[in-house]
Design a protein around this motif. Structure first.
Motif, mmCIF file in Angstrom:
data_model
loop_
_atom_site.group_PDB
_atom_site.id
_atom_site.type_symbol
_atom_site.label_atom_id
_atom_site.label_comp_id
_atom_site.label_asym_id
_atom_site.label_seq_id
_atom_site.Cartn_x
_atom_site.Cartn_y
_atom_site.Cartn_z
ATOM 1 N N ASP A 108 -2.817 15.399 -0.517
ATOM 2 C CA ASP A 108 -4.266 15.331 -0.692
ATOM 3 C C ASP A 108 -4.944 14.475 0.380
ATOM 4 N N GLU A 109 -4.172 14.067 1.385
ATOM 5 C CA GLU A 109 -4.690 13.285 2.504
ATOM 6 C C GLU A 109 -5.323 11.971 2.038
ATOM 7 N N ARG A 110 -4.698 11.364 1.022
ATOM 8 C CA ARG A 110 -5.188 10.090 0.501
ATOM 9 C C ARG A 110 -4.244 8.944 0.842
ATOM 10 N N GLU A 111 -2.941 9.200 0.856
ATOM 11 C CA GLU A 111 -1.956 8.152 1.104
ATOM 12 C C GLU A 111 -1.937 7.819 2.603
ATOM 13 N N PRO A 112 -2.362 6.588 2.973
ATOM 14 C CA PRO A 112 -2.415 6.222 4.392
ATOM 15 C C PRO A 112 -1.053 5.896 5.003
ATOM 16 N N ILE A 113 -0.044 5.690 4.162
ATOM 17 C CA ILE A 113 1.298 5.349 4.650
ATOM 18 C C ILE A 113 2.214 6.540 4.374
ATOM 19 N N LEU A 114 2.770 7.126 5.402
ATOM 20 C CA LEU A 114 3.574 8.337 5.232
ATOM 21 C C LEU A 114 5.059 8.057 5.039
ATOM 22 N N ASP A 115 5.421 6.795 4.946
ATOM 23 C CA ASP A 115 6.797 6.383 4.678
ATOM 24 C C ASP A 115 6.857 5.854 3.243
ATOM 25 N N PHE A 116 7.628 6.519 2.375
ATOM 26 C CA PHE A 116 7.659 6.173 0.953
ATOM 27 C C PHE A 116 8.100 4.728 0.732
ATOM 28 N N ALA A 117 9.115 4.288 1.461
ATOM 29 C CA ALA A 117 9.619 2.924 1.287
ATOM 30 C C ALA A 117 8.526 1.896 1.591
ATOM 31 N N LYS A 118 7.761 2.137 2.640
ATOM 32 C CA LYS A 118 6.687 1.210 2.999
ATOM 33 C C LYS A 118 5.541 1.279 1.990
ATOM 34 N N ALA A 119 5.263 2.483 1.470
ATOM 35 C CA ALA A 119 4.211 2.616 0.456
ATOM 36 C C ALA A 119 4.582 1.847 -0.806
ATOM 37 N N LEU A 120 5.853 1.860 -1.168
ATOM 38 C CA LEU A 120 6.304 1.112 -2.340
ATOM 39 C C LEU A 120 6.058 -0.381 -2.167
ATOM 40 N N GLN A 121 6.228 -0.872 -0.963
ATOM 41 C CA GLN A 121 6.037 -2.293 -0.699
ATOM 42 C C GLN A 121 4.581 -2.723 -0.870
ATOM 43 N N GLU A 122 3.667 -1.758 -0.839
ATOM 44 C CA GLU A 122 2.242 -2.063 -0.946
ATOM 45 C C GLU A 122 1.726 -2.016 -2.385
ATOM 46 N N GLU A 123 2.599 -1.664 -3.342
ATOM 47 C CA GLU A 123 2.104 -1.423 -4.703
ATOM 48 C C GLU A 123 1.407 -2.639 -5.304
ATOM 49 N N GLU A 124 2.003 -3.799 -5.259
ATOM 50 C CA GLU A 124 1.380 -4.979 -5.856
ATOM 51 C C GLU A 124 0.072 -5.325 -5.157
#
Length: 297
Positions: free
Chosen positions: A126-142
């Motif tokens: 949906d072109e919403r997630e600015p980080i295309l690496d799942f591992a790095k996106a997980l690190q941003e959750e908090e």
């Protein structure tokens, strides 16, 4: 005043959209035209979510607007809606019990790691997630939670089903709650749908059209083509003279799905997340009386 007598409460990215569409086809079932009203999660609130695309969501927070979703009910006997946030929301369970204490509830649960990855891929799609690496996106959750990104960005937090489902078991009679697994719907959709029909007290011999798979997650193979297919006004003007609206929607969805590819989840990330979910999965197994040990592999 017409109100729903059943609700699909989640989980997100576990087949709720498919189930909504299948149930909607039954002549004795009425589903709210807004699939995810989210009313019982956000009643009376002024929403100010800050994640990409969050303010584009059409959550219903006003009771009159929610009730209007069911004004078109005629002879249908099962009246429902589907909002996956309800399983996660701590507020939703009490609000549902307040308004609809006799409601039947349906939950579909998916391997929480696969669910999180599918949610990530949907936001990429949906072109919403600015980080295309799942591992790095997980690190941003908090960090995203601190900055008030909407509930859907909580890739890990959404997956603790035993805690979430226990709230409903504590409040509602267990006979009012039906729990399926994502694997059930994937492997034997007819059986799940007809079991749902029985649960809702409608004709179980009805067989819906299951040829279209809605809300598939993935990364676009061709980004330009993908962006074109995501512009409904352009699609409408391009094909309006030639194709009826329902067929146009089906063709657009098929073309979009064909342009998506789902990269394999990294085994390293799975091994990283397994200890996070292990205890909850074991508790859930006891809670629902199902063998979900494959989720621990």
């Amino acid at each position: 005043m017409t109100m729903p007598n059943f609700i699909i409460i989640g989980a997100a990215k576990s087949g709720t959209t498919a189930l909504y569409n299948y149930l909607k086809q039954h002549p004795q079932i009425y589903m709210s035209p807004t699939k995810e009203t989210e009313f019982f999660a956000f009643e009376g609130e002024t929403l100010d979510f800050q994640g990409p695309g969050d303010m584009g969501r059409a959550s219903i927070t006003n009771f009159e607007a929610y009730q209007a979703q069911f004004q078109a009910v005629t002879t249908e006997t099962a009246i429902g809606e589907a909002s996956p946030v309800y399983l996660y929301s701590e507020k939703a369970v009490d609000r549902i019990f307040h308004y609809l204490p006799q409601a039947k509830l349906i939950a579909i649960l998916r391997d929480p790691i696969e669910r999180a990855y599918s949610q990530f891929l949907m936001f990429v799609r949906d072109e919403r997630e600015p980080i295309l690496d799942f591992a790095k996106a997980l690190q941003e959750e908090e960090n995203r939670m601190r900055h008030n990104w909407a509930w859907g960005w909580r890739y890990v937090q959404l997956g603790f089903y035993s805690v979430q489902l226990q709230r409903y078991f504590d409040r509602f009679d267990r006979n009012q709650i039906k729990v399926y697994l994502y694997e059930d719907l994937s492997n034997n959709p007819i059986q799940v749908i007809q079991d749902s029909f029985n649960f809702l007290g409608v004709d179980a011999t009805c067989v819906p059209n299951m040829s279209t798979k809605p809300n598939i997650s993935g990364m676009p193979k061709n980004k330009v083509w993908h962006s074109f297919l995501r512009k409904p006004h352009v699609i409408k003007e391009t094909f309006k003279p030639l194709v009826p609206v329902q067929l146009r929607k089906k063709i657009t969805m098929t073309l979009r799905n064909q342009n998506l590819v789902k990269p394999q989840l990294s085994p390293q990330i799975r091994q990283q997340l397994l200890p996070v979910f292990r205890d909850d999965i074991l508790r859930l197994q006891e809670l629902i009386g199902r063998d979900i040990s494959p989720w621990l592999e």
